[in-house]
Design an enzyme around this catalytic site. Structure first.
Site, PDB file in Angstrom:
ATOM      1  N   HIS A   1       0.840  -1.210   0.000  1.00  0.00           N
ATOM      2  CA  HIS A   1       0.000   0.000   0.000  1.00  0.00           C
ATOM      3  C   HIS A   1       0.867   1.250   0.000  1.00  0.00           C
ATOM      4  CE1 HIS A   1      -4.271  -1.349   1.371  1.00  0.00           C
ATOM      5  NE2 HIS A   1      -3.760  -2.159   0.443  1.00  0.00           N
TER       6      HIS A   1
ATOM      7  N   TYR B   1      -9.238   5.338   8.294  1.00  0.00           N
ATOM      8  CA  TYR B   1      -9.448   5.533   9.731  1.00  0.00           C
ATOM      9  C   TYR B   1     -10.445   6.685   9.858  1.00  0.00           C
ATOM     10  CZ  TYR B   1      -4.996   3.010  10.479  1.00  0.00           C
ATOM     11  OH  TYR B   1      -3.983   2.074  10.488  1.00  0.00           O
TER      12      TYR B   1
ATOM     13  N   PRO C   1      -4.057  -0.474  18.714  1.00  0.00           N
ATOM     14  CA  PRO C   1      -3.801  -0.868  17.326  1.00  0.00           C
ATOM     15  C   PRO C   1      -3.979   0.258  16.308  1.00  0.00           C
ATOM     16  CG  PRO C   1      -5.789  -1.899  18.174  1.00  0.00           C
ATOM     17  CD  PRO C   1      -5.140  -1.230  19.314  1.00  0.00           C
TER      18      PRO C   1
ATOM     19  N   LYS D   1       1.120  -0.799  15.060  1.00  0.00           N
ATOM     20  CA  LYS D   1       2.500  -0.901  15.525  1.00  0.00           C
ATOM     21  C   LYS D   1       2.819  -2.169  16.307  1.00  0.00           C
ATOM     22  CE  LYS D   1       3.720   2.695  13.604  1.00  0.00           C
ATOM     23  NZ  LYS D   1       4.088   2.205  12.279  1.00  0.00           N
TER      24      LYS D   1
ATOM     25  N   TYR E   1       4.038   5.995  10.269  1.00  0.00           N
ATOM     26  CA  TYR E   1       3.165   4.883   9.882  1.00  0.00           C
ATOM     27  C   TYR E   1       3.960   3.779   9.171  1.00  0.00           C
ATOM     28  CZ  TYR E   1      -1.251   2.622   8.606  1.00  0.00           C
ATOM     29  OH  TYR E   1      -2.293   1.717   8.492  1.00  0.00           O
TER      30      TYR E   1
HETATM   31  P1  FAS Z   1       1.660 -12.741  21.089  1.00  0.00           P
HETATM   32  O1  FAS Z   1       0.690 -12.431  22.207  1.00  0.00           O
HETATM   33  O2  FAS Z   1       1.198 -12.705  19.686  1.00  0.00           O
HETATM   34  O3  FAS Z   1       2.311 -14.181  21.322  1.00  0.00           O
HETATM   35  C1  FAS Z   1       2.665 -14.596  22.625  1.00  0.00           C
HETATM   36  C2  FAS Z   1       2.641 -16.119  22.613  1.00  0.00           C
HETATM   37  O4  FAS Z   1       3.082 -16.560  23.899  1.00  0.00           O
HETATM   38  C3  FAS Z   1       1.230 -16.658  22.413  1.00  0.00           C
HETATM   39  O5  FAS Z   1       1.208 -17.618  21.385  1.00  0.00           O
HETATM   40  C4  FAS Z   1       0.874 -17.256  23.769  1.00  0.00           C
HETATM   41  O6  FAS Z   1       0.044 -18.395  23.663  1.00  0.00           O
HETATM   42  C5  FAS Z   1       2.252 -17.612  24.310  1.00  0.00           C
HETATM   43  N1  FAS Z   1       2.258 -17.704  25.775  1.00  0.00           N
HETATM   44  C6  FAS Z   1       1.631 -16.889  26.651  1.00  0.00           C
HETATM   45  N2  FAS Z   1       1.825 -17.342  27.909  1.00  0.00           N
HETATM   46  C7  FAS Z   1       2.601 -18.471  27.811  1.00  0.00           C
HETATM   47  C8  FAS Z   1       3.123 -19.406  28.747  1.00  0.00           C
HETATM   48  N3  FAS Z   1       2.852 -19.297  30.053  1.00  0.00           N
HETATM   49  N4  FAS Z   1       3.859 -20.438  28.292  1.00  0.00           N
HETATM   50  C9  FAS Z   1       4.126 -20.572  26.964  1.00  0.00           C
HETATM   51  N5  FAS Z   1       3.634 -19.736  26.014  1.00  0.00           N
HETATM   52  C10 FAS Z   1       2.884 -18.703  26.445  1.00  0.00           C
HETATM   53  N6  FAS Z   1      -1.348  -5.233  16.482  1.00  0.00           N
HETATM   54  C11 FAS Z   1      -1.443  -4.540  15.337  1.00  0.00           C
HETATM   55  O7  FAS Z   1      -0.423  -4.045  14.843  1.00  0.00           O
HETATM   56  N7  FAS Z   1      -2.673  -4.377  14.725  1.00  0.00           N
HETATM   57  C12 FAS Z   1      -3.820  -4.937  15.251  1.00  0.00           C
HETATM   58  O8  FAS Z   1      -4.899  -4.784  14.706  1.00  0.00           O
HETATM   59  C13 FAS Z   1      -3.754  -5.678  16.442  1.00  0.00           C
HETATM   60  N8  FAS Z   1      -4.874  -6.265  16.980  1.00  0.00           N
HETATM   61  C14 FAS Z   1      -4.759  -6.963  18.163  1.00  0.00           C
HETATM   62  C15 FAS Z   1      -5.878  -7.580  18.767  1.00  0.00           C
HETATM   63  C16 FAS Z   1      -5.752  -8.288  19.977  1.00  0.00           C
HETATM   64  C17 FAS Z   1      -6.976  -8.944  20.602  1.00  0.00           C
HETATM   65  C18 FAS Z   1      -4.503  -8.381  20.612  1.00  0.00           C
HETATM   66  C19 FAS Z   1      -4.357  -9.103  21.942  1.00  0.00           C
HETATM   67  C20 FAS Z   1      -3.392  -7.779  20.028  1.00  0.00           C
HETATM   68  C21 FAS Z   1      -3.519  -7.080  18.799  1.00  0.00           C
HETATM   69  N9  FAS Z   1      -2.415  -6.491  18.172  1.00  0.00           N
HETATM   70  C22 FAS Z   1      -2.487  -5.801  17.022  1.00  0.00           C
HETATM   71  C23 FAS Z   1      -1.126  -6.619  18.723  1.00  0.00           C
HETATM   72  C24 FAS Z   1      -0.602  -7.970  18.340  1.00  0.00           C
HETATM   73  O9  FAS Z   1      -0.559  -8.075  16.949  1.00  0.00           O
HETATM   74  C25 FAS Z   1       0.721  -8.111  19.015  1.00  0.00           C
HETATM   75  O10 FAS Z   1       1.489  -6.924  18.896  1.00  0.00           O
HETATM   76  C26 FAS Z   1       1.502  -9.285  18.495  1.00  0.00           C
HETATM   77  O11 FAS Z   1       0.712 -10.424  18.628  1.00  0.00           O
HETATM   78  C27 FAS Z   1       2.785  -9.342  19.301  1.00  0.00           C
HETATM   79  O12 FAS Z   1       3.361 -10.567  19.088  1.00  0.00           O
HETATM   80  P2  FAS Z   1       4.064 -11.345  20.297  1.00  0.00           P
HETATM   81  O13 FAS Z   1       4.902 -10.383  21.068  1.00  0.00           O
HETATM   82  O14 FAS Z   1       4.643 -12.542  19.681  1.00  0.00           O
HETATM   83  O15 FAS Z   1       2.896 -11.719  21.306  1.00  0.00           O
HETATM   84  C1  PHB Z   2      -5.960  -4.692  10.586  1.00  0.00           C
HETATM   85  O1  PHB Z   2      -6.103  -4.831   9.358  1.00  0.00           O
HETATM   86  O2  PHB Z   2      -6.228  -5.594  11.416  1.00  0.00           O
HETATM   87  C2  PHB Z   2      -5.456  -3.374  11.115  1.00  0.00           C
HETATM   88  C3  PHB Z   2      -4.920  -2.455  10.233  1.00  0.00           C
HETATM   89  C4  PHB Z   2      -4.448  -1.240  10.724  1.00  0.00           C
HETATM   90  C5  PHB Z   2      -4.541  -0.968  12.073  1.00  0.00           C
HETATM   91  C6  PHB Z   2      -5.087  -1.893  12.961  1.00  0.00           C
HETATM   92  C7  PHB Z   2      -5.556  -3.108  12.474  1.00  0.00           C
HETATM   93  O3  PHB Z   2      -4.087   0.233  12.542  1.00  0.00           O
END
Ligand code: FAS
Ligand code: PHB
Length: 389
Positions: free
Chosen positions: A72, A200, A292, A296, A384
Protein backbone atom coordinates in the site's frame (compact mmCIF):
# COMPACT_ATOMS: atom_id res chain seq x y z
CA UNK A 1 17.93 -30.50 27.77
CA UNK A 2 20.57 -27.78 27.26
CA UNK A 3 20.47 -24.98 24.69
CA UNK A 4 21.80 -21.46 24.23
CA UNK A 5 18.47 -19.56 24.17
CA UNK A 6 15.11 -20.72 25.49
CA UNK A 7 12.30 -18.75 23.81
CA UNK A 8 8.94 -18.61 25.57
CA UNK A 9 6.01 -18.04 23.22
CA UNK A 10 5.47 -19.05 19.58
CA UNK A 11 3.67 -15.93 18.41
CA UNK A 12 5.31 -13.73 15.78
CA UNK A 13 8.06 -12.53 18.17
CA UNK A 14 9.04 -16.01 19.35
CA UNK A 15 9.00 -17.63 15.91
CA UNK A 16 10.81 -14.73 14.22
CA UNK A 17 13.49 -14.79 16.91
CA UNK A 18 13.81 -18.57 16.75
CA UNK A 19 14.38 -18.55 13.00
CA UNK A 20 16.81 -15.63 13.15
CA UNK A 21 18.86 -17.27 15.92
CA UNK A 22 18.96 -20.54 14.00
CA UNK A 23 20.15 -18.61 10.95
CA UNK A 24 22.96 -17.22 13.13
CA UNK A 25 23.88 -20.75 14.21
CA UNK A 26 22.57 -20.18 17.74
CA UNK A 27 20.82 -23.16 19.35
CA UNK A 28 17.37 -22.43 20.71
CA UNK A 29 14.03 -23.98 21.53
CA UNK A 30 10.56 -22.40 21.58
CA UNK A 31 8.01 -23.30 24.26
CA UNK A 32 4.35 -22.49 23.47
CA UNK A 33 1.44 -23.13 25.82
CA UNK A 34 -1.20 -23.45 23.12
CA UNK A 35 -1.58 -25.56 19.99
CA UNK A 36 -0.37 -24.20 16.66
CA UNK A 37 -3.94 -24.04 15.40
CA UNK A 38 -4.95 -21.96 18.43
CA UNK A 39 -2.13 -19.50 17.77
CA UNK A 40 -3.15 -19.23 14.11
CA UNK A 41 -6.78 -18.72 15.10
CA UNK A 42 -6.07 -15.43 16.85
CA UNK A 43 -6.99 -12.66 14.40
CA UNK A 44 -4.78 -9.65 15.03
CA UNK A 45 -2.55 -7.32 13.06
CA UNK A 46 -2.83 -6.59 9.38
CA UNK A 47 -0.25 -3.96 8.39
CA UNK A 48 3.50 -4.68 8.17
CA UNK A 49 6.26 -2.06 8.34
CA UNK A 50 9.42 -2.44 6.31
CA UNK A 51 11.27 -3.82 9.37
CA UNK A 52 8.93 -6.82 9.47
CA UNK A 53 8.99 -7.32 5.71
CA UNK A 54 12.80 -7.03 5.82
CA UNK A 55 13.17 -9.75 8.47
CA UNK A 56 11.02 -12.14 6.43
CA UNK A 57 13.18 -11.32 3.37
CA UNK A 58 16.36 -11.90 5.44
CA UNK A 59 15.00 -15.34 6.38
CA UNK A 60 13.98 -16.08 2.79
CA UNK A 61 10.41 -16.57 4.01
CA UNK A 62 8.86 -13.69 2.04
CA UNK A 63 7.64 -15.56 -1.06
CA UNK A 64 3.98 -15.95 -0.06
CA UNK A 65 3.87 -12.46 1.43
CA UNK A 66 5.14 -11.02 -1.86
CA UNK A 67 2.66 -13.17 -3.84
CA UNK A 68 -0.42 -12.62 -1.67
CA UNK A 69 0.30 -9.46 0.33
CA UNK A 70 -0.93 -6.04 -0.78
CA UNK A 71 1.72 -3.28 -0.90
CA UNK A 72 0.00 0.00 0.00
CA UNK A 73 1.18 3.49 -0.95
CA UNK A 74 -1.09 5.36 1.41
CA UNK A 75 -3.99 5.44 3.84
CA UNK A 76 -6.82 7.84 4.72
CA UNK A 77 -8.08 9.81 7.69
CA UNK A 78 -11.83 10.47 7.48
CA UNK A 79 -13.48 13.20 9.54
CA UNK A 80 -17.16 13.41 8.61
CA UNK A 81 -17.33 14.25 4.91
CA UNK A 82 -13.59 15.01 4.68
CA UNK A 83 -11.11 12.34 3.53
CA UNK A 84 -7.44 13.22 4.09
CA UNK A 85 -5.13 11.03 2.00
CA UNK A 86 -1.69 10.35 3.47
CA UNK A 87 0.47 9.48 0.48
CA UNK A 88 3.16 7.54 2.32
CA UNK A 89 4.96 6.47 -0.86
CA UNK A 90 5.33 10.03 -2.17
CA UNK A 91 6.20 11.41 1.27
CA UNK A 92 8.64 8.70 2.42
CA UNK A 93 9.53 6.63 -0.64
CA UNK A 94 8.33 3.55 1.26
CA UNK A 95 5.22 1.37 1.41
CA UNK A 96 3.48 -0.75 4.02
CA UNK A 97 2.49 -4.36 3.33
CA UNK A 98 -1.06 -5.49 4.08
CA UNK A 99 -0.61 -9.15 5.09
CA UNK A 100 -2.27 -10.62 8.17
CA UNK A 101 -0.35 -11.56 11.31
CA UNK A 102 -1.93 -15.00 10.95
CA UNK A 103 -0.18 -15.43 7.59
CA UNK A 104 3.20 -14.25 8.91
CA UNK A 105 2.84 -16.73 11.78
CA UNK A 106 1.84 -19.49 9.36
CA UNK A 107 4.86 -18.83 7.14
CA UNK A 108 7.17 -18.93 10.17
CA UNK A 109 5.51 -22.10 11.50
CA UNK A 110 5.67 -23.91 8.15
CA UNK A 111 9.44 -23.34 7.97
CA UNK A 112 10.23 -24.80 11.41
CA UNK A 113 10.77 -28.43 10.41
CA UNK A 114 12.90 -27.75 7.34
CA UNK A 115 15.03 -25.24 9.28
CA UNK A 116 15.34 -27.30 12.43
CA UNK A 117 13.59 -24.84 14.74
CA UNK A 118 12.20 -26.91 17.62
CA UNK A 119 8.84 -25.68 18.92
CA UNK A 120 7.14 -27.48 21.81
CA UNK A 121 3.39 -26.80 21.62
CA UNK A 122 1.08 -27.38 24.58
CA UNK A 123 4.00 -26.76 26.96
CA UNK A 124 2.24 -26.21 30.25
CA UNK A 125 3.25 -24.55 33.52
CA UNK A 126 6.23 -22.79 31.97
CA UNK A 127 8.33 -21.24 34.74
CA UNK A 128 11.53 -19.23 34.61
CA UNK A 129 14.32 -19.82 37.14
CA UNK A 130 17.63 -18.12 38.13
CA UNK A 131 17.24 -15.31 35.60
CA UNK A 132 19.55 -13.09 37.68
CA UNK A 133 22.56 -15.30 36.97
CA UNK A 134 24.35 -16.76 33.96
CA UNK A 135 22.76 -20.22 34.25
CA UNK A 136 19.02 -19.68 34.01
CA UNK A 137 16.66 -22.52 33.30
CA UNK A 138 13.04 -23.06 32.37
CA UNK A 139 10.73 -25.82 33.57
CA UNK A 140 7.49 -26.93 31.97
CA UNK A 141 5.25 -29.96 31.72
CA UNK A 142 4.46 -31.76 28.50
CA UNK A 143 2.04 -34.70 28.42
CA UNK A 144 2.20 -34.69 32.22
CA UNK A 145 5.98 -35.07 32.34
CA UNK A 146 8.15 -32.37 33.98
CA UNK A 147 10.79 -30.99 31.64
CA UNK A 148 13.78 -28.68 32.17
CA UNK A 149 15.69 -26.48 29.70
CA UNK A 150 19.08 -25.21 30.83
CA UNK A 151 20.20 -22.22 28.78
CA UNK A 152 22.37 -19.09 28.75
CA UNK A 153 19.52 -16.69 27.92
CA UNK A 154 15.73 -16.74 28.10
CA UNK A 155 13.76 -14.71 25.53
CA UNK A 156 10.36 -13.78 26.92
CA UNK A 157 8.15 -13.64 23.81
CA UNK A 158 5.04 -14.72 25.72
CA UNK A 159 2.81 -11.70 25.25
CA UNK A 160 1.16 -9.43 27.78
CA UNK A 161 -0.19 -12.24 29.96
CA UNK A 162 2.84 -14.55 29.89
CA UNK A 163 5.16 -15.40 32.83
CA UNK A 164 8.36 -13.71 31.60
CA UNK A 165 7.75 -10.08 32.56
CA UNK A 166 6.23 -11.28 35.83
CA UNK A 167 9.48 -13.16 36.60
CA UNK A 168 11.43 -9.91 36.91
CA UNK A 169 11.88 -9.29 40.64
CA UNK A 170 9.53 -6.67 42.13
CA UNK A 171 11.04 -3.21 42.22
CA UNK A 172 13.40 -3.81 39.30
CA UNK A 173 11.11 -2.71 36.48
CA UNK A 174 8.98 0.40 35.99
CA UNK A 175 5.54 0.25 34.38
CA UNK A 176 3.96 2.99 32.27
CA UNK A 177 0.29 2.49 31.41
CA UNK A 178 -2.69 4.22 29.88
CA UNK A 179 -5.91 2.18 29.67
CA UNK A 180 -8.39 3.56 27.11
CA UNK A 181 -12.10 3.98 27.92
CA UNK A 182 -13.17 1.94 24.90
CA UNK A 183 -12.35 -1.26 23.02
CA UNK A 184 -12.24 -2.16 19.35
CA UNK A 185 -14.88 -4.49 17.96
CA UNK A 186 -13.19 -6.26 15.05
CA UNK A 187 -14.97 -8.17 12.28
CA UNK A 188 -13.36 -10.37 9.63
CA UNK A 189 -15.51 -11.10 6.58
CA UNK A 190 -15.08 -12.61 3.12
CA UNK A 191 -16.26 -9.62 1.09
CA UNK A 192 -14.22 -7.21 -1.04
CA UNK A 193 -12.84 -4.15 0.81
CA UNK A 194 -14.85 -0.91 0.50
CA UNK A 195 -11.71 1.02 -0.45
CA UNK A 196 -8.35 0.10 -1.98
CA UNK A 197 -6.55 1.72 0.97
CA UNK A 198 -7.27 1.81 4.71
CA UNK A 199 -9.68 4.40 6.09
CA UNK A 200 -9.45 5.53 9.73
CA UNK A 201 -12.62 7.49 10.57
CA UNK A 202 -13.42 9.88 13.43
CA UNK A 203 -17.22 10.26 13.44
CA UNK A 204 -19.49 11.78 16.06
CA UNK A 205 -20.79 8.27 16.73
CA UNK A 206 -17.24 6.97 17.16
CA UNK A 207 -14.18 5.51 15.47
CA UNK A 208 -14.19 3.12 12.51
CA UNK A 209 -11.43 1.46 10.50
CA UNK A 210 -11.85 -0.15 7.09
CA UNK A 211 -8.97 -2.55 6.49
CA UNK A 212 -8.45 -5.77 4.59
CA UNK A 213 -6.55 -9.04 4.26
CA UNK A 214 -6.88 -9.49 0.47
CA UNK A 215 -9.01 -8.35 -2.46
CA UNK A 216 -11.75 -10.68 -1.21
CA UNK A 217 -11.37 -10.53 2.58
CA UNK A 218 -12.05 -7.41 4.66
CA UNK A 219 -11.25 -6.48 8.24
CA UNK A 220 -13.36 -3.78 9.89
CA UNK A 221 -13.30 -2.17 13.35
CA UNK A 222 -15.49 0.18 15.36
CA UNK A 223 -14.76 1.43 18.85
CA UNK A 224 -17.31 0.45 21.52
CA UNK A 225 -17.66 1.16 25.26
CA UNK A 226 -15.88 -1.38 27.45
CA UNK A 227 -19.28 -2.44 28.80
CA UNK A 228 -20.34 -3.81 25.41
CA UNK A 229 -20.71 -7.58 24.88
CA UNK A 230 -19.98 -9.09 21.47
CA UNK A 231 -23.21 -11.10 21.60
CA UNK A 232 -25.13 -7.80 21.51
CA UNK A 233 -23.54 -6.92 18.17
CA UNK A 234 -25.16 -8.75 15.27
CA UNK A 235 -23.39 -8.52 11.92
CA UNK A 236 -26.14 -6.23 10.65
CA UNK A 237 -25.68 -3.87 13.60
CA UNK A 238 -21.94 -3.69 12.90
CA UNK A 239 -22.51 -3.08 9.18
CA UNK A 240 -25.03 -0.33 9.94
CA UNK A 241 -22.59 1.39 12.30
CA UNK A 242 -19.69 1.10 9.84
CA UNK A 243 -21.78 2.64 7.04
CA UNK A 244 -22.55 5.66 9.19
CA UNK A 245 -19.08 6.17 10.66
CA UNK A 246 -17.06 5.62 7.46
CA UNK A 247 -19.10 8.24 5.61
CA UNK A 248 -21.34 8.10 2.54
CA UNK A 249 -18.66 7.56 -0.11
CA UNK A 250 -17.14 4.55 1.64
CA UNK A 251 -20.57 3.31 2.69
CA UNK A 252 -21.66 3.24 -0.95
CA UNK A 253 -18.86 0.76 -1.63
CA UNK A 254 -19.39 -1.51 1.37
CA UNK A 255 -20.27 -5.10 0.48
CA UNK A 256 -22.02 -6.76 3.38
CA UNK A 257 -21.55 -10.40 4.28
CA UNK A 258 -21.41 -12.78 7.24
CA UNK A 259 -18.61 -12.37 9.78
CA UNK A 260 -16.11 -15.22 10.05
CA UNK A 261 -14.62 -13.73 13.21
CA UNK A 262 -15.94 -11.02 15.51
CA UNK A 263 -14.47 -9.97 18.87
CA UNK A 264 -13.88 -7.00 21.17
CA UNK A 265 -10.33 -6.19 22.28
CA UNK A 266 -9.48 -3.69 25.03
CA UNK A 267 -6.99 -0.91 24.24
CA UNK A 268 -4.05 0.10 26.32
CA UNK A 269 -0.65 1.76 26.04
CA UNK A 270 1.86 -0.05 28.22
CA UNK A 271 5.62 -0.18 28.60
CA UNK A 272 7.74 -2.20 31.02
CA UNK A 273 11.31 -0.99 31.38
CA UNK A 274 13.99 -2.23 31.32
CA UNK A 275 13.38 -4.91 28.67
CA UNK A 276 16.25 -7.01 30.01
CA UNK A 277 16.98 -8.31 33.49
CA UNK A 278 19.98 -10.58 33.99
CA UNK A 279 19.70 -13.36 31.41
CA UNK A 280 16.07 -12.56 30.47
CA UNK A 281 15.33 -10.47 27.38
CA UNK A 282 11.72 -9.37 26.81
CA UNK A 283 10.45 -9.03 23.23
CA UNK A 284 7.10 -7.88 21.85
CA UNK A 285 3.88 -7.74 23.82
CA UNK A 286 5.58 -9.20 26.93
CA UNK A 287 7.24 -5.78 27.31
CA UNK A 288 4.84 -3.34 25.67
CA UNK A 289 1.36 -2.86 24.28
CA UNK A 290 0.12 -0.19 21.89
CA UNK A 291 -3.45 0.65 20.85
CA UNK A 292 -3.80 -0.87 17.33
CA UNK A 293 -4.60 2.56 15.84
CA UNK A 294 -1.05 3.00 14.57
CA UNK A 295 -0.64 -0.63 13.38
CA UNK A 296 2.50 -0.90 15.52
CA UNK A 297 2.07 -3.92 17.83
CA UNK A 298 3.33 -6.66 15.56
CA UNK A 299 5.95 -4.37 14.03
CA UNK A 300 7.41 -3.44 17.43
CA UNK A 301 7.71 -7.15 18.18
CA UNK A 302 9.73 -7.41 14.96
CA UNK A 303 12.08 -4.54 15.84
CA UNK A 304 12.62 -5.95 19.34
CA UNK A 305 13.55 -9.27 17.72
CA UNK A 306 15.92 -7.47 15.34
CA UNK A 307 17.76 -5.91 18.30
CA UNK A 308 17.69 -9.15 20.34
CA UNK A 309 19.17 -11.11 17.44
CA UNK A 310 21.90 -8.46 17.08
CA UNK A 311 22.72 -8.66 20.79
CA UNK A 312 22.63 -12.45 21.10
CA UNK A 313 24.62 -12.83 17.90
CA UNK A 314 27.32 -10.50 19.27
CA UNK A 315 27.41 -12.36 22.58
CA UNK A 316 27.68 -15.85 21.15
CA UNK A 317 29.76 -14.77 18.18
CA UNK A 318 32.37 -12.61 19.90
CA UNK A 319 31.54 -12.77 23.61
CA UNK A 320 30.31 -9.17 23.43
CA UNK A 321 28.63 -8.81 26.82
CA UNK A 322 28.10 -5.07 26.25
CA UNK A 323 25.78 -5.85 23.33
CA UNK A 324 23.45 -7.68 25.71
CA UNK A 325 23.60 -4.71 28.06
CA UNK A 326 22.63 -2.37 25.23
CA UNK A 327 19.56 -4.35 24.12
CA UNK A 328 16.98 -2.72 26.37
CA UNK A 329 17.96 0.90 25.62
CA UNK A 330 18.08 0.22 21.87
CA UNK A 331 14.68 -1.50 21.82
CA UNK A 332 13.03 1.03 24.13
CA UNK A 333 14.20 3.99 22.04
CA UNK A 334 12.04 2.71 19.16
CA UNK A 335 9.26 1.41 21.44
CA UNK A 336 8.67 4.85 22.97
CA UNK A 337 8.45 6.55 19.56
CA UNK A 338 5.85 3.99 18.43
CA UNK A 339 3.99 4.35 21.74
CA UNK A 340 3.81 8.09 21.15
CA UNK A 341 2.56 7.73 17.58
CA UNK A 342 -0.05 5.12 18.52
CA UNK A 343 -1.28 7.19 21.47
CA UNK A 344 -1.34 10.37 19.38
CA UNK A 345 -3.32 8.82 16.49
CA UNK A 346 -5.71 7.24 19.01
CA UNK A 347 -6.26 10.65 20.62
CA UNK A 348 -6.85 12.22 17.20
CA UNK A 349 -9.26 9.63 15.79
CA UNK A 350 -11.43 8.66 18.78
CA UNK A 351 -14.10 10.53 20.79
CA UNK A 352 -13.18 10.14 24.47
CA UNK A 353 -16.12 10.14 26.92
CA UNK A 354 -14.40 12.72 29.11
CA UNK A 355 -13.78 15.08 26.15
CA UNK A 356 -15.70 18.35 25.80
CA UNK A 357 -16.05 20.95 23.04
CA UNK A 358 -12.46 22.13 23.48
CA UNK A 359 -10.98 18.68 22.94
CA UNK A 360 -13.16 18.21 19.84
CA UNK A 361 -12.03 21.60 18.55
CA UNK A 362 -8.42 20.47 19.00
CA UNK A 363 -9.12 17.35 16.91
CA UNK A 364 -10.69 19.44 14.15
CA UNK A 365 -7.78 21.89 14.23
CA UNK A 366 -5.22 19.09 14.03
CA UNK A 367 -7.04 17.43 11.13
CA UNK A 368 -7.26 20.83 9.38
CA UNK A 369 -3.51 21.25 9.88
CA UNK A 370 -2.76 17.75 8.56
CA UNK A 371 -5.03 18.35 5.55
CA UNK A 372 -3.13 21.53 4.70
CA UNK A 373 0.47 20.70 5.61
CA UNK A 374 2.92 18.46 3.76
CA UNK A 375 5.17 18.58 6.84
CA UNK A 376 2.37 17.29 9.05
CA UNK A 377 1.51 14.56 6.56
CA UNK A 378 5.18 13.60 6.27
CA UNK A 379 5.43 13.22 10.03
CA UNK A 380 2.43 10.89 10.08
CA UNK A 381 3.67 8.99 7.03
CA UNK A 382 7.18 8.34 8.37
CA UNK A 383 5.74 7.04 11.65
CA UNK A 384 3.16 4.88 9.88
CA UNK A 385 5.68 3.15 7.58
CA UNK A 386 7.92 2.66 10.59
CA UNK A 387 10.90 4.60 11.89
CA UNK A 388 14.33 3.13 11.10
CA UNK A 389 15.77 0.39 13.33
P1 FAS B 1 1.66 -12.74 21.09
O1 FAS B 1 0.69 -12.43 22.21
O2 FAS B 1 1.20 -12.70 19.69
O3 FAS B 1 2.31 -14.18 21.32
C1 FAS B 1 2.66 -14.60 22.62
C2 FAS B 1 2.64 -16.12 22.61
O4 FAS B 1 3.08 -16.56 23.90
C3 FAS B 1 1.23 -16.66 22.41
O5 FAS B 1 1.21 -17.62 21.39
C4 FAS B 1 0.87 -17.26 23.77
O6 FAS B 1 0.04 -18.40 23.66
C5 FAS B 1 2.25 -17.61 24.31
N1 FAS B 1 2.26 -17.70 25.77
C6 FAS B 1 1.63 -16.89 26.65
N2 FAS B 1 1.82 -17.34 27.91
C7 FAS B 1 2.60 -18.47 27.81
C8 FAS B 1 3.12 -19.41 28.75
N3 FAS B 1 2.85 -19.30 30.05
N4 FAS B 1 3.86 -20.44 28.29
C9 FAS B 1 4.13 -20.57 26.96
N5 FAS B 1 3.63 -19.74 26.01
C10 FAS B 1 2.88 -18.70 26.44
N6 FAS B 1 -1.35 -5.23 16.48
C11 FAS B 1 -1.44 -4.54 15.34
O7 FAS B 1 -0.42 -4.05 14.84
N7 FAS B 1 -2.67 -4.38 14.73
C12 FAS B 1 -3.82 -4.94 15.25
O8 FAS B 1 -4.90 -4.78 14.71
C13 FAS B 1 -3.75 -5.68 16.44
N8 FAS B 1 -4.87 -6.26 16.98
C14 FAS B 1 -4.76 -6.96 18.16
C15 FAS B 1 -5.88 -7.58 18.77
C16 FAS B 1 -5.75 -8.29 19.98
C17 FAS B 1 -6.98 -8.94 20.60
C18 FAS B 1 -4.50 -8.38 20.61
C19 FAS B 1 -4.36 -9.10 21.94
C20 FAS B 1 -3.39 -7.78 20.03
C21 FAS B 1 -3.52 -7.08 18.80
N9 FAS B 1 -2.42 -6.49 18.17
C22 FAS B 1 -2.49 -5.80 17.02
C23 FAS B 1 -1.13 -6.62 18.72
C24 FAS B 1 -0.60 -7.97 18.34
O9 FAS B 1 -0.56 -8.08 16.95
C25 FAS B 1 0.72 -8.11 19.01
O10 FAS B 1 1.49 -6.92 18.90
C26 FAS B 1 1.50 -9.28 18.49
O11 FAS B 1 0.71 -10.42 18.63
C27 FAS B 1 2.78 -9.34 19.30
O12 FAS B 1 3.36 -10.57 19.09
P2 FAS B 1 4.06 -11.35 20.30
O13 FAS B 1 4.90 -10.38 21.07
O14 FAS B 1 4.64 -12.54 19.68
O15 FAS B 1 2.90 -11.72 21.31
C1 PHB C 1 -5.96 -4.69 10.59
O1 PHB C 1 -6.10 -4.83 9.36
O2 PHB C 1 -6.23 -5.59 11.42
C2 PHB C 1 -5.46 -3.37 11.12
C3 PHB C 1 -4.92 -2.46 10.23
C4 PHB C 1 -4.45 -1.24 10.72
C5 PHB C 1 -4.54 -0.97 12.07
C6 PHB C 1 -5.09 -1.89 12.96
C7 PHB C 1 -5.56 -3.11 12.47
O3 PHB C 1 -4.09 0.23 12.54
Amino acid sequence: MKTQVCIIGAGPAGLLLGHLLRAEGIDCIVLEQRTGDYVLGRIRAGVLEQVTVGLMERLGLDARMKAEGLPHDGFNLADGERLIHIDIAALTGKQVMVYGQTEITRDLMDACDERGLQVVYEAENVALHDIDGDTPYVTYTKDGAEQRVDCRFIAGCDGFHGPSRKSVPAGVGKEFERVYPFGWLGMLTDVPPCNHELIYANHERGFALASMRSETRSRYYIDVPLTEKIEDWSDERVWDELAIRLGPDAAANITRGPSIEKSIAPLRSYVFAPMRHGSLLLCGDSAHIVPPTGAKGLNLAASDVYYATEALGAFFGRNDVAAIGAYSDKALARVWKSERFSWSLTRLMHRFPEDGPFERAMQVAELDYIASSRAAQTSIAENYVGLPV
